[in-house]
Every structure is written in C-alpha cells, then in structure tokens.
Scaffold this active site. Sequence first.
Site, PDB file in Angstrom:
ATOM      1  N   THR A 174      16.634 -14.145  20.521  1.00  0.00           N
ATOM      2  CA  THR A 174      16.103 -15.589  20.193  1.00  0.00           C
ATOM      3  C   THR A 174      16.224 -15.917  18.644  1.00  0.00           C
ATOM      4  OG1 THR A 174      15.246 -16.022  22.266  1.00  0.00           O
ATOM      5  CG2 THR A 174      14.745 -17.427  20.481  1.00  0.00           C
TER       6      THR A 174
ATOM      7  N   LYS B  62       6.982  -9.542   3.683  1.00  0.00           N
ATOM      8  CA  LYS B  62       6.206  -9.094   2.722  1.00  0.00           C
ATOM      9  C   LYS B  62       6.045  -9.748   1.506  1.00  0.00           C
ATOM     10  CE  LYS B  62       7.012  -4.756   5.083  1.00  0.00           C
ATOM     11  NZ  LYS B  62       7.800  -3.385   5.052  1.00  0.00           N
TER      12      LYS B  62
ATOM     13  N   HIS C 276      10.613  -3.808  -0.126  1.00  0.00           N
ATOM     14  CA  HIS C 276       9.508  -3.929  -1.245  1.00  0.00           C
ATOM     15  C   HIS C 276       9.654  -4.589  -2.704  1.00  0.00           C
ATOM     16  CE1 HIS C 276       6.887  -2.241   1.917  1.00  0.00           C
ATOM     17  NE2 HIS C 276       8.042  -1.517   2.253  1.00  0.00           N
TER      18      HIS C 276
ATOM     19  N   THR D  85       3.617   8.509   8.972  1.00  0.00           N
ATOM     20  CA  THR D  85       4.009   7.540   7.798  1.00  0.00           C
ATOM     21  C   THR D  85       4.362   8.325   6.389  1.00  0.00           C
ATOM     22  OG1 THR D  85       2.785   5.903   8.771  1.00  0.00           O
ATOM     23  CG2 THR D  85       3.720   5.430   6.678  1.00  0.00           C
TER      24      THR D  85
END
Length: 430
Positions: free
Chosen positions: A278, A248, A217, A363
Amino acid sequence: MQYRQIFEDAIGNLKTEKRYRVFADVERNAERFPHAVWRDEQGTEHDITIWCSNDYLGMGVNPEVIAAMKSAAARHGAGAGGTRNISGTSHPLVKLEAELADLHAKESALVFTSGWISNLAAISTVADLLPNCLILSDALNHNSMIEGIRRSKAERQIWRHNDVAHLEELLAAQPRERAKLIVFESLYSMDGDISPIKEICDLAEKYNAMTYIDEVHAVAMYGARGGGVAEREGQMHRLDIIEGTLAKGFGVIGGYIAASAAICDAVRSYAPSFIFTTALPPAVADAAAQSVRLAKSRPDLRMAHQRQAWLTKHALMKAGLPVLPNPSHIVPVMVRDAQLCKAASDMLMTRHGIYIQPINYPTVSRGAERLRITPTPYHGDAHIAHLVESLVDVWTTLGIPFVEQQDVEAPFANDAQCTYPALATRRAAE
Ligand SMILES: *Cc1c(COP(=O)(O)O)cnc(C)c1O
C-alpha cells in the site's frame, strides 16, 4: 517440538552475548524538542533530552510540516486506500515526487514506503534488468543495500571501504562492455565518514559503469538546497540513481530514488516491493513535500546543525572523551566494550536524563561499540555543556578510558559566524 523453548533460547543467546536490545519507552514532545518523557520499567516518568535521534534537523517537529500533515489528513483521510496499482497515485504523492526530482535535478523520482524498501527494490530491480550485471558494493554498505544485492541474481564483488584503488582494480578486471553497477553511500552513519564521490564517478565514466548512491544521512543536511553531499560537491548530475529517505533529515517517513524517467518507470513496473504494498498516506506525502520544500530554502538550518554538531565534538574532545574524528554531523564516542557501552547508556539516562542508545554488534563490529551522538539545531549550547559534564561523570564512574584532551578550535565557535542564533540559544534559555 518445544516451540516456545526455541524462541526463549534464541533470546537467551542474545542475552549471554550481551547484545539483547532494550528499547526505551520514549514520548517525544514536539513543542519542547529535543526534550521527551521516558517511562522506566515501573512506569515512572522522567524528563530527558534526546541525543540520538535521526530527525537531524528537527523537521519532524517543525510546525509547518505538522500543519501540512494535519490539513492533508483532514482533507484526504488517514490512509492511501491501496497499492498504486489498485488505487492509483494520490495527488500529494505526485507532488512529492516532483519536489524530489527537482531536489536532485533528475527527470523523475519514485517514492517507497521506507528507505529500506527503496534500496531493496531499486538495487535488485536495476541489477536484474541489466544483462549479466556485476554489482560492485562498498564493504560498509547499509543492510538495506545488501538485501537489495542479495535479492538480485547478479554477481557481486565487495570493494574495501572508500578504497577507490581497490574499486579500480575490480573494474579494470572486467570487459568494458559488461554491465556494472557501483553501489555506495555518501555519508556512512556510524563513523560519519564521507565517500570520495567525484573519484568514484570518474572511475564509473572510465570503466563504463552505472552509479547508485545512498544519501540517506545527507539529504536535507548538505548541499545548497539539501540535495546531499553530491550536491555540495557538484556531482549530482554524474550519479545515475540517488536514493534517500524522508524519515531522517526530512523528519517524516518513506524512501525514494531520483533518476532518469526510464529507470524510475522500470523500477515502478518491475519491483514487487513497490507493486504489492500500500502507498504512503496522502498526509504523509504532504508533510514530506512540505519538509523538502522547507529544506530547499533553509541553509540557515543546515548551518545551525553543523554549528551545534561541531561545538559538541570539540567540547567533548576538550574534555578528553574519545570522539572518533570525522568531517560530518555524526559524533561517535568510542567505548569499545559491549557491556560498558550499555552501562554508560543506562547511567546517562537514569542519573542525568540523557538518552543515547548504545551501538553494539552487529550494527558495528565487535570492539567498536560506541555512543552515537546526533546534535540537532535545537541542542543549545547549555544542552552541550550538560552533555559534556554528564559524559565525564559516567566515564569516571565506570572507569572507561579517557584520551588526551584536545583543544581544537571549532569553526563555529563565534556566534557571529552562525546565521541561525535564535534556535541555538532559544532552547538553552529554557
Ligand atoms: C536508515 C537507513 C536506510 C533506511 O531508511 P529508512 O527510511 O529508515 O527505512 C537506508 N540506508 C541507510 C544508510 C540508512 O542508515
């Protein structure tokens, strides 16, 4: 066995606990960012303003980043064509890793398919290669770091969030010769608080430990070249492994670590979640590299970002909205009730065309439900005024408690202090 019933019951439980999540159907508009189209359940289209994107600097809609992606796709195709073990490393990925190593002033960097995977792969691999390693993990570390810790066979201890005295206690109890890995973040994205990086590095030196920092962040947004909080505080060289995301602040997709050549080579060679998946497409790598290059040369964009975030915070505080104070660009507005939080988010969308996803358990902890607002440089002063009015209306209508109004002077109140007025006012004029 009632297979179908089991899944329906599992969903039912979430609904009873008021933590069933609904994802808004959103279509971002690259030319009118942060505006977007939202389609409600009937399919009706509404113009909305996004206030909860982690594309913090709008890099995902930057014309140079989009052009890099388009041109690389035209030249190299849509996909990577295989894992790096099977098909080699595409040249755009080689260049991207060089940009990232340079960003963090490390010998090397290694790119993964996401930031989540980079934490899982790097923490588990590093901890397993260190004999009898002890992982010391901050109590509020992100899920991807916890998954990396769980996946390793190493012993782990949790230190209280940002509490260096507690960390020292745990370190001091260990033999100096034992391998130790301190795992933490620079900027915790829910409360927006910043960790004491220097003090943690001091302890790592004193007690002979390795350091692993998640700057997800903070990269692109802090430091003279966007290297993160560790760059801003002159600590980058003291951290053994720096982990970041390309999704982000850099606005694209993918994750990475930057570290010594030996560490990157070891993770490349031993981590199954790197080896057996991949690689990122060349077009993604070129877009991300362009974004990293831009970030290095755009302190003005970082300044505009900080300015709009501070102005948002101070305008909300002045209106008596319960902003959780912090020293970063994250603007958490506390609701402290799961149902009210969801209702506030719904009303902002339907009545005011403002999109802010509710943040509920798990969260954040129960009772810490909030609206997490993330202003970008493209949220002009008029957007901020509209946000404040709308939140006040929703708080009043739903009876969510206000707090004492605080008239704090914003450090960026004066336009002359902002070296990036064009964006801040351009969108406001629309
Ligand atoms: C989002 C996030 C990640 C994962 O990054 P992605 O690139 O989105 O997978 C890792 N760490 C933290 C702290 C995050 O918030």
